[in-house]
Scaffold this active site. Structure first.
Site, PDB file in Angstrom:
ATOM      1  N   SER A   1      -4.692 -13.080  25.346  1.00 24.51           N
ATOM      2  CA  SER A   1      -3.536 -13.797  25.728  1.00 24.51           C
ATOM      3  C   SER A   1      -3.440 -14.904  27.100  1.00 24.51           C
ATOM      4  O   SER A   1      -4.343 -14.466  27.766  1.00 24.51           O
ATOM      5  CB  SER A   1      -2.579 -12.421  26.263  1.00 24.51           C
ATOM      6  OG  SER A   1      -1.328 -13.147  26.670  1.00 24.51           O
TER       7      SER A   1
ATOM      8  N   TYR B   1      -0.386  -5.723  31.645  1.00 22.04           N
ATOM      9  CA  TYR B   1      -0.638  -6.168  30.332  1.00 22.04           C
ATOM     10  C   TYR B   1      -1.843  -7.242  30.492  1.00 22.04           C
ATOM     11  O   TYR B   1      -2.730  -7.229  29.769  1.00 22.04           O
ATOM     12  CB  TYR B   1       0.570  -6.951  29.806  1.00 22.04           C
ATOM     13  CG  TYR B   1       0.385  -7.539  28.424  1.00 22.04           C
ATOM     14  CD1 TYR B   1      -0.052  -6.864  27.263  1.00 22.04           C
ATOM     15  CD2 TYR B   1       0.595  -9.231  28.313  1.00 22.04           C
ATOM     16  CE1 TYR B   1      -0.404  -7.802  26.150  1.00 22.04           C
ATOM     17  CE2 TYR B   1       0.151  -9.650  27.339  1.00 22.04           C
ATOM     18  CZ  TYR B   1      -0.155  -9.123  26.219  1.00 22.04           C
ATOM     19  OH  TYR B   1      -0.505  -9.748  24.839  1.00 22.04           O
TER      20      TYR B   1
END
Length: 335
Positions: free
Chosen positions: A128, A153
């Site tokens: 990501s 995350y």
């Protein structure tokens, strides 16, 4: 043609890459936990679309369930793994941290172990743009340090990159990690801003703009994304033993391992983005300004040169065209 396992196949990107791989004649094994992070019916409808294809098979399996996950490899001659299964969402990770450990760390460990034990020819996995954290230099490059994540995350995705590299180095597993930048398009994720904004503008409900809308995102249309993944399937990285003991740039490795940004290379201001949606929907947004949220990044902007050099990646869908495709799909899907 190959037998390819796509984890997270009922998810947004997983659905699109599975469909493209089936079109190209591959046998696709799709798995998903079908968890309730967002509308399960949307996930089931994606699976229904895929299941109409004769070369797609779906199993409801969670990657954190090692026994059932490994059974897929004993039952099928899987050659390539595309791991898109993960607990997504920056803000959600603040309230539900253990779900990220179960899926993004424990689950990913199971993926790596299966790739080792069953001699997988290429593992492609989703990282990501969140790994860039508090970096100030833009555009973000895979040669930049990513040592300061600002959400759990992001930390789990950074951990995935390190774990994958260790397995590439130890067991010579070819691995490609992709740092996705704000993917959007039809069949998208309802927790993403473009989806929420569209829903609320149509219903006449207020939309929330964090940091007073003073944010930019490198919105990347899903078709551009999956074409790049499809091209990468047949291009596993090779090991470079001669590099052992030499000084390497951050993006280089002696192992059969590569990292690439996958974005549009054209960040869009959030207010411009909202204006385009208003035009396409034919209705003004009711805006409520909110403060910056913990874990959010002010701007994302991808340097895509590594991916361009590898597969000739060049995004072709501009933000207005991509949003029109999404809005048209949204109206049709929700009648």
């Amino acid at each position: 043609m190959r037998t390819i396992l796509v984890t997270g196949a009922a998810g947004f990107i997983g659905y699109h890459i599975s469909a493209l791989l089936c079109e190209h004649g591959h046998n696709v094994i799709g798995i998903d936990s079908l968890n309730a992070y967002y509308d399960v019916k949307l996930k089931q409808d994606r699976v229904a679309q895929l299941s109409s294809k004769g070369n797609f098979a779906f199993y409801q399996v969670d990657i954190s369930d090692k026994a059932n996950f490994d059974k897929l490899f004993t039952d099928h001659n899987i050659e390539v793994v595309i791991n898109l299964a993960a607990q997504a969402g920056v803000r959600y990770s603040i309230k539900n941290p253990y779900q990220y450990i179960d899926s993004n760390v424990v689950g990913f460990m199971n993926v790596l172990e299966a790739c080792r034990n069953f001699k997988i020819q290429h593992l492609i996995f989703a990282s990501s743009s969140s790994v860039y954290g508090s970096n100030q230099k833009i555009p973000f490059s895979v040669d930049d340090h990513t040592d300061h994540p600002i959400s759990l995350y992001a930390a789990t995705k950074k951990a995935n990159e390190a774990m994958a590299h260790s397995y590439a180095a130890l067991y010579n597993i070819p691995v490609t990690g992709l740092r996705f930048f704000t993917v959007y398009g039809p069949w998208g994720r309802p927790d993403m801003a473009y989806y929420l904004f569209t829903e609320r503008i149509m219903k006449g409900e207020p939309i929330h703009l964090f940091n007073n809308g003073n944010l930019s995102r490198d919105f990347t249309y899903v078709d551009d994304i999956v074409k790049a993944i499809d091209a990468l399937v047949e291009m596993p990285p090779a090991s470079s033993p001669d590099r052992i003991g030499t000084t390497l740039d951050i993006s280089e490795s002696f192992a059969p391992y590569r990292l690439c940004n996958i974005g549009n290379h054209k960040p869009v201001k959030l207010m411009e983005f909202v204006g385009i949606l208003e035009e396409l929907i034919g209705k003004k947004a009711i805006i409520e300004n909110k403060p910056m949220q913990p874990g959010d990044m002010y701007e994302t902007y991808a340097d895509i040169s590594h991916l361009t050099e590898t597969v000739g990646f060049s995004p072709v869908v501009d933000i207005r065209t991509g949003l029109k495709h999404f809005v048209d799909w949204y109206k049709e899907y929700y009648k």
